[in-house]
Write an enzyme that holds these catalytic residues in place. Structure first.
Site, PDB file in Angstrom:
ATOM      1  NE  ARG A  13      51.461 -33.949  23.281  1.00 27.20           N
ATOM      2  CZ  ARG A  13      51.099 -34.039  22.009  1.00 27.20           C
ATOM      3  NH1 ARG A  13      50.982 -35.222  21.418  1.00 27.20           N
ATOM      4  NH2 ARG A  13      50.881 -32.950  21.283  1.00 27.20           N
ATOM      5  CG  ASP A  14      53.640 -34.193  19.209  1.00 28.54           C
ATOM      6  OD1 ASP A  14      53.756 -35.379  18.885  1.00 28.54           O
ATOM      7  OD2 ASP A  14      53.015 -33.364  18.525  1.00 28.54           O
ATOM      8  CG  HIS A 205      50.806 -29.220  16.537  1.00 25.00           C
ATOM      9  ND1 HIS A 205      51.108 -29.341  17.883  1.00 25.00           N
ATOM     10  CD2 HIS A 205      51.068 -30.440  16.007  1.00 25.00           C
ATOM     11  CE1 HIS A 205      51.543 -30.576  18.132  1.00 25.00           C
ATOM     12  NE2 HIS A 205      51.507 -31.265  17.014  1.00 25.00           N
ATOM     13  CG  HIS A 207      54.082 -33.423  13.362  1.00 21.80           C
ATOM     14  ND1 HIS A 207      54.743 -34.236  14.245  1.00 21.80           N
ATOM     15  CD2 HIS A 207      52.981 -32.985  14.016  1.00 21.80           C
ATOM     16  CE1 HIS A 207      54.065 -34.303  15.375  1.00 21.80           C
ATOM     17  NE2 HIS A 207      52.981 -33.540  15.265  1.00 21.80           N
ATOM     18  CB  CYS A 238      50.836 -39.102  16.253  1.00 19.30           C
ATOM     19  SG  CYS A 238      49.385 -39.886  16.966  1.00 19.30           S
TER      20      CYS A 238
HETATM   21  P1  HMG Z   1      39.673 -47.219  24.728  1.00 18.74           P
HETATM   22  O1  HMG Z   1      40.466 -48.489  24.656  1.00 18.74           O
HETATM   23  O2  HMG Z   1      38.577 -47.009  23.742  1.00 18.74           O
HETATM   24  O3  HMG Z   1      39.023 -46.917  26.161  1.00 18.74           O
HETATM   25  O4  HMG Z   1      40.713 -46.016  24.644  1.00 18.74           O
HETATM   26  P2  HMG Z   1      38.837 -47.732  27.473  1.00 18.74           P
HETATM   27  O5  HMG Z   1      38.012 -46.842  28.342  1.00 18.74           O
HETATM   28  O6  HMG Z   1      38.369 -49.114  27.169  1.00 18.74           O
HETATM   29  O7  HMG Z   1      40.318 -47.804  28.112  1.00 18.74           O
HETATM   30  C1  HMG Z   1      41.277 -48.757  27.762  1.00 18.74           C
HETATM   31  C2  HMG Z   1      42.153 -49.010  28.972  1.00 18.74           C
HETATM   32  O8  HMG Z   1      42.856 -47.822  29.324  1.00 18.74           O
HETATM   33  C3  HMG Z   1      41.360 -49.379  30.231  1.00 18.74           C
HETATM   34  O9  HMG Z   1      42.206 -50.182  31.027  1.00 18.74           O
HETATM   35  C4  HMG Z   1      41.153 -48.057  30.911  1.00 18.74           C
HETATM   36  O10 HMG Z   1      40.970 -48.190  32.297  1.00 18.74           O
HETATM   37  C5  HMG Z   1      42.451 -47.347  30.615  1.00 18.74           C
HETATM   38  P3  HMG Z   1      41.777 -51.714  31.353  1.00 18.74           P
HETATM   39  O11 HMG Z   1      40.441 -51.629  32.001  1.00 18.74           O
HETATM   40  O12 HMG Z   1      41.724 -52.398  30.013  1.00 18.74           O
HETATM   41  O13 HMG Z   1      42.891 -52.177  32.231  1.00 18.74           O
HETATM   42  N1  HMG Z   1      42.312 -45.881  30.504  1.00 18.74           N
HETATM   43  C6  HMG Z   1      43.161 -45.013  31.077  1.00 18.74           C
HETATM   44  N2  HMG Z   1      44.256 -45.190  31.835  1.00 18.74           N
HETATM   45  C7  HMG Z   1      44.902 -44.061  32.235  1.00 18.74           C
HETATM   46  N3  HMG Z   1      44.498 -42.800  31.905  1.00 18.74           N
HETATM   47  C8  HMG Z   1      43.419 -42.610  31.145  1.00 18.74           C
HETATM   48  C9  HMG Z   1      42.703 -43.737  30.706  1.00 18.74           C
HETATM   49  N4  HMG Z   1      41.606 -43.887  29.928  1.00 18.74           N
HETATM   50  C10 HMG Z   1      41.379 -45.210  29.827  1.00 18.74           C
HETATM   51  N5  HMG Z   1      43.061 -41.365  30.826  1.00 18.74           N
HETATM   52  C11 HMG Z   1      41.414 -43.736  24.963  1.00 18.74           C
HETATM   53  C12 HMG Z   1      40.285 -44.661  24.547  1.00 18.74           C
HETATM   54  C13 HMG Z   1      41.031 -42.323  24.613  1.00 18.74           C
HETATM   55  C14 HMG Z   1      41.633 -43.869  26.494  1.00 18.74           C
HETATM   56  C15 HMG Z   1      42.716 -44.164  24.210  1.00 18.74           C
HETATM   57  O14 HMG Z   1      42.420 -44.259  22.844  1.00 18.74           O
HETATM   58  C16 HMG Z   1      43.872 -43.225  24.389  1.00 18.74           C
HETATM   59  O15 HMG Z   1      44.390 -43.087  25.494  1.00 18.74           O
HETATM   60  N6  HMG Z   1      44.319 -42.567  23.295  1.00 18.74           N
HETATM   61  C17 HMG Z   1      45.399 -41.605  23.345  1.00 18.74           C
HETATM   62  C18 HMG Z   1      46.236 -41.701  22.092  1.00 18.74           C
HETATM   63  C19 HMG Z   1      47.322 -40.652  22.133  1.00 18.74           C
HETATM   64  O16 HMG Z   1      47.759 -40.231  23.184  1.00 18.74           O
HETATM   65  N7  HMG Z   1      47.789 -40.237  20.937  1.00 18.74           N
HETATM   66  C20 HMG Z   1      48.838 -39.265  20.823  1.00 18.74           C
HETATM   67  C21 HMG Z   1      48.411 -37.892  21.203  1.00 18.74           C
HETATM   68  S1  HMG Z   1      47.491 -37.042  19.947  1.00 18.74           S
HETATM   69  C22 HMG Z   1      48.710 -36.364  18.915  1.00 18.74           C
HETATM   70  O17 HMG Z   1      49.865 -36.690  19.047  1.00 18.74           O
HETATM   71  C23 HMG Z   1      48.297 -35.314  17.929  1.00 18.74           C
HETATM   72  C24 HMG Z   1      48.683 -33.897  18.380  1.00 18.74           C
HETATM   73  O18 HMG Z   1      50.071 -33.786  18.591  1.00 18.74           O
HETATM   74  C25 HMG Z   1      48.260 -32.872  17.325  1.00 18.74           C
HETATM   75  C26 HMG Z   1      48.736 -33.235  15.929  1.00 18.74           C
HETATM   76  O19 HMG Z   1      49.927 -33.470  15.708  1.00 18.74           O
HETATM   77  O20 HMG Z   1      47.842 -33.301  15.063  1.00 18.74           O
HETATM   78  C27 HMG Z   1      47.983 -33.513  19.690  1.00 18.74           C
HETATM   79 MG    MG Z   2      51.558 -33.501  17.052  1.00 16.37          MG
END
Ligand code: HMG
Ligand code: MG
Length: 284
Positions: A13-14, A205, A207, A238
């Site tokens: 994932r990450d 966690h 990096h 990220c």
């Molecule tokens: P948004 O644009 O505010 O929300 O995104 P939305 O509801 O308008 O959705 C946008 C589009 O995505 C729409 O499609 C939804 O249907 C679709 P459209 O109608 O335009 O065709 N959608 C989805 N599709 C599939 N699965 C879903 C989903 N939700 C909406 N679950 C949202 C808000 C939260 C969805 C978006 O911002 C998002 O997905 N963000 C994720 C970002 C991410 O994954 N970042 C990396 C992970 S975090 C990380 O790495 C940190 C970590 O490792 C810890 C650390 O290191 O600190 C964990």
């Molecule tokens: Mg991370």
């Protein structure tokens, strides 16, 4: 008897989410299957996030469908909202993770809402997960530094971590999202957090942007924390935290722990093979 340290492998994932080239689903499946042979209790396999936001994770359900699950390993996934949670359960994940932030800036950039709204959005996930008997892990990102808001005070982290625990998360992973933590800032954070939250509910966690991750893990070990996230091959980052490098390399963490006489249940030989494959995916 050597003390056990749990390694939560987040490479699929990450490690992969930030790769520029779209990696073939079959290669992701092969990586997870190689990791399954190493002896992990937890493999963060994919994310059920918006494919518009993270195209690399668009094949989450296909990855889950293709892997050969091994008994004793929990295959987990990130779920930012109910839609993601429902898709994750449908795809057969064993456990989900909700991911919040200690900083407003990163919360907006990463999941497009305020910290408060993110917690409200997570609530129905946790409620449904209780009914489904699915464990939920909580992440708090940017625990010492945020790429948008700068330095983060431990109180900001504690506030979000306590809310996630109150809701029902079984463990909080503290994310040094951009790898800016130092042994000093880590010590300050962990000692403040552990005044409020027992160490057995906390994971580290880190990096490894500035090569401090192993030192930060050492500080956490000293404080009594026994769970760490890492990624094979040191891949990761990220997409919404520019400059964030890979997670700390699983092999480096496991080697360090074994040298310190901790036990992980992991095979270094098999890990080296999975690492080589993970690196080949990021290089090709
Ligand atoms: P948004 O644009 O505010 O929300 O995104 P939305 O509801 O308008 O959705 C946008 C589009 O995505 C729409 O499609 C939804 O249907 C679709 P459209 O109608 O335009 O065709 N959608 C989805 N599709 C599939 N699965 C879903 C989903 N939700 C909406 N679950 C949202 C808000 C939260 C969805 C978006 O911002 C998002 O997905 N963000 C994720 C970002 C991410 O994954 N970042 C990396 C992970 S975090 C990380 O790495 C940190 C970590 O490792 C810890 C650390 O290191 O600190 C964990
Ligand atoms: Mg991370």
């Amino acid at each position: 008897m050597p003390e056990h340290v749990k390694i939560f492998e987040v490479g699929p994932r990450d490690g992969l989410q930030n790769q520029k080239r779209l990696i073939a689903t079959e290669d992701k499946i092969k990586l997870v299957d190689m990791l399954s042979n190493c002896g992990f209790s937890h493999i963060e396999t994919t994310s059920f996030v918006s494919p518009k936001w993270v195209p690399q994770m668009a094949d989450a359900a296909a990855v889950m469908a293709g892997i050969s699950k091994k008994g004793g390993t929990a295959y987990t996934a990130l779920t930012p909202n109910m839609r993601g949670y429902e898709a994750a359960i449908e795809a057969g994940v064993d456990e989900v993770a909700i991911f919040g932030s200690a900083s407003e800036g990163f919360s907006w950039k990463n999941i497009n809402c305020s910290i408060e709204d993110s917690l409200l959005r997570f609530l129905p996930i946790i409620e449904q997960a209780k009914i489904d008997k699915c464990k939920v892990r909580g992440y708090v990102s940017c625990v010492t530094h945020c790429p948008y808001d700068g330095r983060i005070a431990p109180d900001q982290v504690i506030r979000v971590a306590l809310r996630l625990l109150d809701m029902g998360c079984y463990e909080i992973s503290l994310g040094d999202t951009i790898g800016a933590a130092t042994p000093e800032t880590t010590h300050r954070l962990i000692s403040s957090v552990m005044n409020e939250i027992p160490g057995n509910l906390i994971a580290g966690h880190f990096h490894d942007t500035n090569n401090n991750a192993l030192k930060n893990i050492d500080v956490c070990l000293e404080a009594g924390i026994r769970t760490f996230d890492s990624a094979v091959g040191g891949l990761g980052g990220c997409p919404y935290a520019e400059g964030a490098k890979g997670n700390v390399d699983t092999v480096a963490v496991v080697n360090m722990l074994h040298e310190m006489n901790y036990e992980t249940g992991l095979s270094i030989e098999k890990l080296n093979k999975a690492s080589a494959f993970a690196r080949s995916l990021s290089e090709s």
